[in-house]
Scaffold this active site. Structure first.
Site, PDB file in Angstrom:
ATOM      1  CB  SER A 142      -0.942   0.004   1.205  1.00 46.38           C
ATOM      2  OG  SER A 142      -0.212  -0.173   2.388  1.00 46.38           O
ATOM      3  CG  ASP A 388      -2.324   4.676   8.526  1.00 47.33           C
ATOM      4  OD1 ASP A 388      -1.085   4.547   8.623  1.00 47.33           O
ATOM      5  OD2 ASP A 388      -2.967   4.276   7.532  1.00 47.33           O
ATOM      6  CG  HIS A 391      -0.963   3.955   4.569  1.00 43.71           C
ATOM      7  ND1 HIS A 391      -1.538   3.141   5.533  1.00 43.71           N
ATOM      8  CD2 HIS A 391      -0.558   3.148   3.574  1.00 43.71           C
ATOM      9  CE1 HIS A 391      -1.487   1.885   5.115  1.00 43.71           C
ATOM     10  NE2 HIS A 391      -0.899   1.859   3.939  1.00 43.71           N
TER      11      HIS A 391
END
Ligand SMILES: *[C@@H]1O[C@H](CO)[C@@H](O)[C@H](O)[C@H]1NC(C)=O
Ligand SMILES: *[C@@H]1O[C@H](CO)[C@@H](O)[C@H](O)[C@H]1NC(C)=O
Ligand SMILES: *[C@@H]1O[C@H](CO)[C@@H](O)[C@H](O)[C@H]1NC(C)=O
Length: 416
Positions: A142, A388, A391
């Site tokens: 990702s 998070d 990311h």
């Protein structure tokens, strides 16, 4: 090697009429996000006057021997961000931090300045021209998808007028320009080799198992790309050991061995390197490998005793020795070694780790989604659970990774 600026001028008027064809498939990779993308499938974007006045200029070059990965972050709110969050319809809500409620936007305003030279200014039209009739493909987890979204926005903002879209076909997402007959693609394979985590829709696999010597089922989709950009890291970080399957998934095997993750990582990269040597045509394709994208989960690493993971951070770690934020440097060494050992095709190790380690301010934190939905106010108030710190917001840090990729693509001869 310099590309003549004349070749850019040739397509001058047609930039304005650039049309991108739409391929949208019943989506899973982004879950609910995909449905919101579908809404943009045939939207027109407004003409940006400054782009219409784009001037011819020399293709950039990099001074011989300049280490572009060693440098400083420089505050630059004049030239950054390179595009605006609300003007790129292709961003998924995972990364649109401002829209998701982030208040500070300073994280968008930093430019990477190598000590010994300057990075060439990102020129999306020049890159489009270089990609004419070609395919640029990012492959991996990702974080490479994060970079792919950034690249799509950088290229999107370089064109002015036209239908913009992207396609989703299983593990592959494709952003295509009909005008340039070019595509920028992302292929999901978080370990590069076969694993039980290869389903693009099912990401909550806790017991991750790999087949370190099996790559062809994925790699057949990579053939024919003109630029390949690989990475694999974050899915390795859950456990000290990696589970290596005995036998194969196809035969229904379930037994596995626990292997030290650095040892398993090297086995995977050796498999990958062999595939590159045997399948990539050096006369046609350039290969890149991104080093580890770092996490920022322990505020003590940067001396903030009142921090909560990365959630309270609005500024990069100040210049100085690269901070130790817990990146597995042994895996970094393995990646540098194996990518440097490939014979035949030119493989460039893009060492984004150090420069990214300074960017504790640039993660999506609580301004992101969970199971396809933007975090609720209650979840946002609980960064310890929900932030998070893997990311990155867009616009943001992955734009710099793409500037580095751009610099390496544009200063080399065009192949094939
Ligand atoms: C850039 O930042 C400086 C210093 O914070 C500020 O004075 C200036 O108004 C900013 N310019 C823009 C265009 O945002
Ligand atoms: C478009 O690009 C593909 C490679 O991606 C190439 O095979 C094909 O010939 C190109 N088509 C035209 C019309 O240039
Ligand atoms: C989607 O992928 C399948 C399998 O790789 C392929 O056969 C098919 O042509 C693709 N569809 C499109 C529209 O690209």
């Amino acid at each position: 090697m310099k590309l003549s600026s004349r070749s850019i001028a040739g397509g001058g008027v047609s930039f304005l009429a650039l049309a991108l064809s739409v391929f949208l498939f019943a989506g899973f990779m982004y879950g609910a996000d995909v449905r919101s993308i579908a809404g943009f499938a045939s939207s027109r974007t407004s003409v940006q006057p400054e782009a219409a006045g784009h001037k011819e200029r020399e293709a950039p070059s990099l001074p011989e021997g300049c280490d572009v990965f060693a440098g400083n972050w420089v505050f630059d709110n004049r030239s950054r961000p390179l595009y605006r969050e609300e003007e790129c319809p292709f961003l998924t809500s995972q990364v649109t931090c401002m829209k998701n409620g982030r208040k500070d936007d300073t994280y968008q305003k930093w430019r990477w300045k190598p000590h010994e030279c300057s990075l060439p200014e990102f020129d999306g039209q020049l890159l489009w021209e270089r990609l004419r009739g070609k395919r640029l493909m990012l492959v991996g987890d990702s974080l490479n998808r994060n970079q792919w979204e950034s690249m799509v926005c950088l290229l999107h903002s370089a064109t002015t007028n036209g239908e913009k879209s992207r396609a989703l076909n299983g593990s592959l997402v494709i952003f295509r320009s009909r005008e340039y007959n070019a595509s920028v693609e992302f292929y999901w394979s978080p370990f590069l080799v076969e694993s039980n985590s290869d389903d693009p829709s099912m990401h909550s696999v806790t017991k991750r198992i790999i087949m370190p010597e099996s790559i062809t089922n994925h790699a057949r989709h990579w053939k024919g790309a003109d630029y390949l950009v690989f990475n694999t890291y974050i899915w390795w970080m859950n456990t000290i050991n990696m589970k290596v399957l005995r036998g194969s998934f196809k035969e229904g095997s379930t037994e596995y061995d626990e292997v030290d993750r650095v040892v398993a990582y090297e086995r995977v990269l050796r498999t990958w390197a062999r595939w590159v040597e045997e399948n990539v045509d050096p006369k046609r394709t350039y290969v890149f490998f991104n080093s580890m994208s770092p996490l920022h989960i322990r505020p003590a690493d940067w001396g903030n005793p009142t921090g909560l993971k990365c959630a309270m951070e609005t500024l990069p770690i100040p210049p100085g020795a690269p901070p130790n934020v817990g990146t597995d440097r042994r895996m970094h060494s393995v990646a540098a070694k194996v990518t440097g050992s490939v014979r035949g095709p030119l493989v460039t190790f893009l060492d984004i780790t150090g420069l990214s380690e300074y960017r504790k301010d640039a993660h999506t934190s609580v301004h992101t989604v969970r199971q396809g939905k933007v975090l609720t106010p209650e979840q946002k108030a609980n960064p310890a659970t929900y932030a998070d710190c893997i990311h990155w917001c867009l616009p943001g840090l992955p734009d710099t990774w793409n500037e580095l990729l751009f610099a390496h693509i544009i200063t080399r001869p065009s192949l094939g």
